[in-house]
Design an enzyme around this catalytic site. Structure first.
Site, mmCIF file in Angstrom:
data_model
loop_
_atom_site.group_PDB
_atom_site.id
_atom_site.type_symbol
_atom_site.label_atom_id
_atom_site.label_comp_id
_atom_site.label_asym_id
_atom_site.label_seq_id
_atom_site.Cartn_x
_atom_site.Cartn_y
_atom_site.Cartn_z
ATOM 1 N N ASP A 140 7.378 -1.697 10.425
ATOM 2 C CA ASP A 140 6.770 -0.534 10.324
ATOM 3 C C ASP A 140 5.979 -0.066 11.583
ATOM 4 O O ASP A 140 4.890 1.047 11.265
ATOM 5 C CB ASP A 140 5.676 -1.046 8.965
ATOM 6 N N ASN A 156 32.977 29.705 -8.475
ATOM 7 C CA ASN A 156 33.506 28.409 -8.203
ATOM 8 C C ASN A 156 33.627 27.448 -9.036
ATOM 9 O O ASN A 156 34.603 26.342 -9.128
ATOM 10 C CB ASN A 156 32.929 27.799 -6.625
ATOM 11 N N TYR A 157 32.753 27.614 -10.061
ATOM 12 C CA TYR A 157 32.753 26.357 -11.073
ATOM 13 C C TYR A 157 33.112 26.723 -12.383
ATOM 14 O O TYR A 157 32.562 27.598 -13.080
ATOM 15 C CB TYR A 157 31.378 25.864 -11.011
ATOM 16 N N TYR A 172 26.051 34.407 -3.581
ATOM 17 C CA TYR A 172 26.218 33.333 -3.567
ATOM 18 C C TYR A 172 27.678 32.736 -3.127
ATOM 19 O O TYR A 172 28.700 33.359 -3.737
ATOM 20 C CB TYR A 172 26.240 32.629 -5.009
ATOM 21 N N ASN A 204 1.454 2.005 6.988
ATOM 22 C CA ASN A 204 0.993 1.028 5.828
ATOM 23 C C ASN A 204 0.808 1.661 4.511
ATOM 24 O O ASN A 204 0.954 1.491 3.588
ATOM 25 C CB ASN A 204 -0.376 0.512 6.260
ATOM 26 N N ARG A 247 0.905 -1.084 -0.029
ATOM 27 C CA ARG A 247 0.003 -0.168 -0.148
ATOM 28 C C ARG A 247 0.832 1.232 0.036
ATOM 29 O O ARG A 247 0.251 2.414 0.021
ATOM 30 C CB ARG A 247 -0.936 -0.094 1.497
ATOM 31 N N GLY A 266 -6.031 -6.721 16.125
ATOM 32 C CA GLY A 266 -6.382 -7.695 17.031
ATOM 33 C C GLY A 266 -6.682 -7.237 18.439
ATOM 34 O O GLY A 266 -6.132 -6.045 18.696
ATOM 35 N N LYS A 305 27.562 27.279 0.289
ATOM 36 C CA LYS A 305 27.666 25.910 0.207
ATOM 37 C C LYS A 305 29.125 25.522 0.511
ATOM 38 O O LYS A 305 30.157 26.353 0.071
ATOM 39 C CB LYS A 305 27.409 25.397 -1.254
ATOM 40 N N ASN A 361 33.528 41.509 5.193
ATOM 41 C CA ASN A 361 32.085 42.190 4.939
ATOM 42 C C ASN A 361 32.202 41.839 3.420
ATOM 43 O O ASN A 361 32.776 42.312 2.539
ATOM 44 C CB ASN A 361 31.885 43.625 5.044
HETATM 45 C C1 UD1 Z 1 -0.964 -7.919 13.350
HETATM 46 C C2 UD1 Z 1 -1.360 -8.659 14.569
HETATM 47 C C3 UD1 Z 1 -2.407 -7.821 15.174
HETATM 48 C C4 UD1 Z 1 -2.279 -6.230 15.647
HETATM 49 C C5 UD1 Z 1 -1.710 -5.897 14.194
HETATM 50 C C6 UD1 Z 1 -1.037 -4.444 14.633
HETATM 51 C C7 UD1 Z 1 -0.863 -11.157 14.134
HETATM 52 C C8 UD1 Z 1 -1.356 -12.310 13.783
HETATM 53 N N1 UD1 Z 1 -1.806 -10.012 14.284
HETATM 54 O O1 UD1 Z 1 -1.684 -7.854 12.363
HETATM 55 O O2 UD1 Z 1 -3.027 -8.369 16.371
HETATM 56 O O3 UD1 Z 1 -3.333 -5.967 15.880
HETATM 57 O O4 UD1 Z 1 -0.637 -6.440 13.727
HETATM 58 O O5 UD1 Z 1 -0.629 -3.864 13.453
HETATM 59 O O6 UD1 Z 1 0.042 -10.690 14.580
HETATM 60 N N2 UD1 Z 1 5.169 -10.137 8.695
HETATM 61 C C9 UD1 Z 1 6.236 -11.118 8.300
HETATM 62 N N3 UD1 Z 1 5.864 -12.351 8.003
HETATM 63 C C10 UD1 Z 1 4.590 -12.620 7.839
HETATM 64 C C11 UD1 Z 1 3.484 -11.844 8.098
HETATM 65 C C12 UD1 Z 1 3.785 -10.598 8.503
HETATM 66 O O7 UD1 Z 1 7.586 -10.592 8.547
HETATM 67 O O8 UD1 Z 1 4.478 -13.747 7.135
HETATM 68 C C13 UD1 Z 1 5.451 -8.630 9.355
HETATM 69 C C14 UD1 Z 1 5.204 -7.579 8.254
HETATM 70 O O9 UD1 Z 1 5.828 -7.174 7.449
HETATM 71 C C15 UD1 Z 1 4.496 -6.499 9.412
HETATM 72 C C16 UD1 Z 1 4.465 -7.272 10.475
HETATM 73 O O10 UD1 Z 1 4.876 -8.545 10.405
HETATM 74 O O11 UD1 Z 1 5.944 -5.729 9.676
HETATM 75 C C17 UD1 Z 1 2.850 -7.427 10.747
HETATM 76 O O12 UD1 Z 1 2.200 -8.018 9.849
HETATM 77 P P1 UD1 Z 1 0.752 -7.574 9.398
HETATM 78 O O13 UD1 Z 1 0.429 -8.625 8.065
HETATM 79 O O14 UD1 Z 1 0.641 -6.297 9.097
HETATM 80 O O15 UD1 Z 1 -0.047 -8.102 10.517
HETATM 81 P P2 UD1 Z 1 -1.750 -7.711 10.886
HETATM 82 O O16 UD1 Z 1 -2.474 -8.223 10.080
HETATM 83 O O17 UD1 Z 1 -1.588 -6.065 10.621
HETATM 84 MG MG MG Z 2 -0.418 -4.533 9.640
#
Ligand code: UD1
Ligand code: MG
Length: 434
Positions: free
Chosen positions: A101, A365-366, A345, A223, A15, A137, A330, A356
């Site tokens: 992230d 310069n260039y 400049y 995101n 996204r 979650g 610069k 002054n």
């Molecule tokens: C997750 C949580 C959720 C929480 C939310 C907060 C789980 C199952 N759920 O959901 O409870 O509220 O984050 O933002 O954990 N990633 C991997 N490998 C994977 C999947 C994800 O490295 O297979 C990484 C992603 O790059 C990201 C992070 O894990 O940095 C979270 O993954 P994402 O898919 O965004 O989880 P959510 O569904 O948002």
């Molecule tokens: Mg997420």
């Protein structure tokens, strides 16, 4: 106490609509990755293990020698964490699981989670309250205020959906526990292994899961570009608060932009609409006037900069110097008490003390191939609208007459002037046709 982290960064970040991997996007001039790494350093994390997937080759260059595992295919957050198991040989190590992230967690928050683990909780999970919990979650608590389950939004019924206490994703647990619980996680309905399932597993085994609550802004997940912009405005207001607390005066703080690296001493005044880019240091008593743009430079004590000044990289402005409007500088040093007050400049130049530089002076310069250096000594006066053709040296105590194009070095205490002789004629009487 041994503290390590697992940083989940395997997701695609679709996204963001970008060629750049999400963790390398910046807020206040600093990558999301660095925001998180610096915070983890503050809580004495001795080792970070990254889980990479999409764009892993672009990311490995940026993780500063940290260890990583590649997750391919990506089968969920639980699967991601489980892949790191071999990287931990001490069962007592406290592991912080964080998302690349969600990088603005405060060190203090992580410390509180570590404290919970030391006080007997098997897992500490970081939650937040929000008016708009959709997509997150939810943390389900028992009467003792312990977390017994996390229900993902997808799996939530109406009652659970009305809960506003959400999971940030960040959690802490000892290596021994986290991998023991992960072994019991089953595939979810949507084909992923949820890390969050370890909560109900832990609690059903009779162990306590604690939680910490932080303000929602601290847990902004990036995101898309709208999230990034929201995070930028949150971080900017935090940076302003920091500078205010350090004794900086703003007339209109919201209009000033700061890179996170800026160092501003007390009693500096910053007028509206100023841009403070990376690696800027401003010493005490200086005033940065409206609409000035500063990057990779240092401003000494009691200087006046702008309005409308542009101070570019590798510039040092020393004490009591004055840089006025529409001046671009610069890779230069402007010495103590020197002035470049208007429309100039100055590039690849060193200016000594008490000199002054008149309005409209240009250091040329260039030459089309090379950048050449201009050296201006102490107590030099450069008349307005002069061009100084570099490489060139104007020695101490000299004067350059206004309007000169100076292409040869000027000796000490000399006057150099290069200007054609003025011609003057009597005006003819031109009769009007009327
Ligand atoms: C997750 C949580 C959720 C929480 C939310 C907060 C789980 C199952 N759920 O959901 O409870 O509220 O984050 O933002 O954990 N990633 C991997 N490998 C994977 C999947 C994800 O490295 O297979 C990484 C992603 O790059 C990201 C992070 O894990 O940095 C979270 O993954 P994402 O898919 O965004 O989880 P959510 O569904 O948002
Ligand atoms: Mg997420």
């Amino acid at each position: 106490m041994d503290i390590n982290s697992i940083i989940l960064a395997a997701g695609k970040g679709k996204r963001m609509n970008s060629n750049l991997p999400k963790p390398l996007h910046k807020v206040a001039g600093k990558t999301l990755l660095l925001w998180l790494q610096e915070t983890l350093k503050k809580v004495s994390v001795s080792k970070n293990i990254f889980v990479l997937g999409h764009d892993s080759e672009k990311l490995t260059k940026h993780i500063q020698g940290a260890e990583y595992v590649i997750q391919e295919p990506q089968l969920g957050t639980g699967h991601a964490v489980k892949l790191t198991k071999d990287k931990f040989d001490r069962p007592e190590t406290i592991i912080i699981v964080a998302y690349a992230d969600t990088p603005f967690i405060e060190a203090n928050t992580i410390k509180k989670m570590i404290d919970q683990i030391q006080n007997g909780f098997k897992i500490s999970i970081l939650g937040f309250e929000t008016e708009n919990p959709t997509g997150y979650g939810r943390l389900i608590l028992n009467k003792k205020n312990e977390v017994i389950r996390v229900v993902e939004d997808n799996d939530a019924d109406e009652e659970v959906k009305s809960i506003t206490l959400c999971n940030s994703g960040v959690l802490a647990a000892k290596a021994r526990d986290i991998f023991k619980f992960l072994d019991k996680v089953q595939l979810s309905n949507n084909g992923e292994y949820y890390l969050t399932d370890i909560i109900s597993i832990c609690s059903s085994l009779g162990s306590k899961v604690g939680y910490i609550i932080s303000p929602e802004e601290e847990l902004i997940g990036i995101n898309n570009r709208a999230d990034q912009a929201k995070a930028e405005s949150f971080i900017q207001s935090k940076l302003i608060q920091k500078h205010l607390a350090n004794g900086v005066t703003f007339f209109d703080p919201k209009s000033v932009y700061f890179d996170a690296s800026a160092e501003i001493e007390s009693d500096v005044i910053i007028e509206p609409n100023v841009f403070v880019g990376p690696n800027v240091k401003i010493e005490s008593q200086s005033v940065i006037k409206a609409f000035s743009y500063l990057e990779n430079c240092s401003i000494g004590e009691n200087c006046s900069i702008g309005p409308y000044a542009r101070i570019r990289p590798d510039t040092v402005i020393q004490e009591n110097a004055k840089i006025g409007n529409f001046v671009e500088i610069k890779n230069s040093v402007v010495g103590e008490n020197s002035k470049v007050s208007h429309l100039s400049y100055i590039g690849d130049t060193s200016i000594g003390l008490d000199s002054n530089i008149g309005a409209g002076t240009i250091t040329c310069n260039y030459d089309g191939t090379n950048k050449n250096k201009t050296t201006i000594g102490n107590n030099v006066f450069i008349g307005s609208n002069s061009s100084l053709i570099a490489p060139i040296t104007i020695r101490d105590g000299s004067i350059v007459g206004a309007g000169s194009t100076i292409s040869k070095d000027v000796k000490e205490n000399s006057i150099a002037i290069e200007r054609s002789i003025q011609k003057q004629f009597k005006k003819r009487n031109i009769k009007s046709k009327k």
